[in-house]
Design a protein around this motif. Sequence first.
Motif, PDB file in Angstrom:
ATOM      1  N   UNK A  51       0.832  -1.213   0.000  1.00 21.33           N
ATOM      2  CA  UNK A  51       0.000   0.000   0.000  1.00 21.33           C
ATOM      3  C   UNK A  51       0.861   1.255   0.000  1.00 21.33           C
ATOM      4  N   UNK A  52       1.938   1.228   0.771  1.00 21.46           N
ATOM      5  CA  UNK A  52       2.843   2.382   0.816  1.00 21.46           C
ATOM      6  C   UNK A  52       3.488   2.602  -0.554  1.00 21.46           C
ATOM      7  N   UNK A  53       3.927   1.528  -1.187  1.00 18.47           N
ATOM      8  CA  UNK A  53       4.496   1.621  -2.536  1.00 18.47           C
ATOM      9  C   UNK A  53       3.493   2.278  -3.488  1.00 18.47           C
ATOM     10  N   UNK A  54       2.250   1.770  -3.503  1.00 22.10           N
ATOM     11  CA  UNK A  54       1.229   2.336  -4.388  1.00 22.10           C
ATOM     12  C   UNK A  54       0.970   3.801  -4.092  1.00 22.10           C
ATOM     13  N   UNK A  55       0.986   4.182  -2.825  1.00 20.32           N
ATOM     14  CA  UNK A  55       0.772   5.586  -2.450  1.00 20.32           C
ATOM     15  C   UNK A  55       1.884   6.478  -2.976  1.00 20.32           C
ATOM     16  N   UNK A  56       3.131   6.021  -2.842  1.00 20.98           N
ATOM     17  CA  UNK A  56       4.255   6.826  -3.326  1.00 20.98           C
ATOM     18  C   UNK A  56       4.179   6.980  -4.842  1.00 20.98           C
ATOM     19  N   UNK A  65      -2.483  13.152  -2.908  1.00 25.89           N
ATOM     20  CA  UNK A  65      -1.613  13.895  -2.010  1.00 25.89           C
ATOM     21  C   UNK A  65      -1.253  13.029  -0.822  1.00 25.89           C
ATOM     22  N   UNK A  66      -0.353  13.547   0.002  1.00 26.13           N
ATOM     23  CA  UNK A  66       0.153  12.773   1.134  1.00 26.13           C
ATOM     24  C   UNK A  66      -0.910  12.491   2.189  1.00 26.13           C
ATOM     25  N   UNK A  67      -2.069  13.118   2.115  1.00 23.63           N
ATOM     26  CA  UNK A  67      -3.109  12.844   3.094  1.00 23.63           C
ATOM     27  C   UNK A  67      -3.512  11.358   3.053  1.00 23.63           C
ATOM     28  N   UNK A  68      -3.272  10.700   1.926  1.00 22.42           N
ATOM     29  CA  UNK A  68      -3.591   9.278   1.793  1.00 22.42           C
ATOM     30  C   UNK A  68      -2.460   8.390   2.285  1.00 22.42           C
ATOM     31  N   UNK A  69      -1.363   8.973   2.724  1.00 24.42           N
ATOM     32  CA  UNK A  69      -0.185   8.212   3.116  1.00 24.42           C
ATOM     33  C   UNK A  69      -0.343   7.734   4.552  1.00 24.42           C
ATOM     34  N   UNK A  70      -0.195   6.441   4.772  1.00 24.70           N
ATOM     35  CA  UNK A  70      -0.485   5.814   6.058  1.00 24.70           C
ATOM     36  C   UNK A  70       0.676   5.879   7.036  1.00 24.70           C
ATOM     37  N   UNK A  71       0.336   5.697   8.292  1.00 24.64           N
ATOM     38  CA  UNK A  71       1.299   5.542   9.377  1.00 24.64           C
ATOM     39  C   UNK A  71       1.238   4.098   9.829  1.00 24.64           C
TER      40      UNK A  71
END
Length: 188
Positions: A51-56, A65-71
Amino acid sequence: MNQLGAHELMEVHEVLTNTIDGINQFQLYQPHCKDPELQNILQNQIIFMTNEYNSIVQIVRNKSSQQNFSTYRPLKNASPSFGTSGGTPEAPNSSINEMNDHDVASGMLGCLKASAALRMHAALECSDPELRNVVLQGAKNCAEQAYEVWQYMNQKGYYQVPVFQQNTAQAIINHYQPAGNQMNNQQT
């Protein structure tokens, strides 16, 4: 997102390649993982990394935008166990068939430590503030994933934490003193 500089684009290329390699490496570990707890950690981390890969990729393509980037949130937290008990001697396996949970967890930890350092280095090269924040969060995510694996290893006795004798530890701690007025006097 604004135009990306050549240096930061190459750093993001390295981060994305590293993420692909990490996902592939973790998938290779799956058949060798026997402990259900480690299997859960491994599967959870593969899903998160994907998921992180797909977000980047989406952020770099300027489609989100980065608002979709998880912690990253570890499955559980445990108190560390300190001290050493000798442990089992280690040596490389003579065959892939000897790979066990200790090997899987150790490989995961090494991968995540390297990924955290790579992402931190990449963040230092980013001129775009949004991309910089995403890459910094990626470094923190890797650190959290590594800590989760480390906790598992520590609880299983795979990663022991040596400690100094109390007087040695106290001597090191007491060696450093607060800065006090010396810093204030230099600035006036």
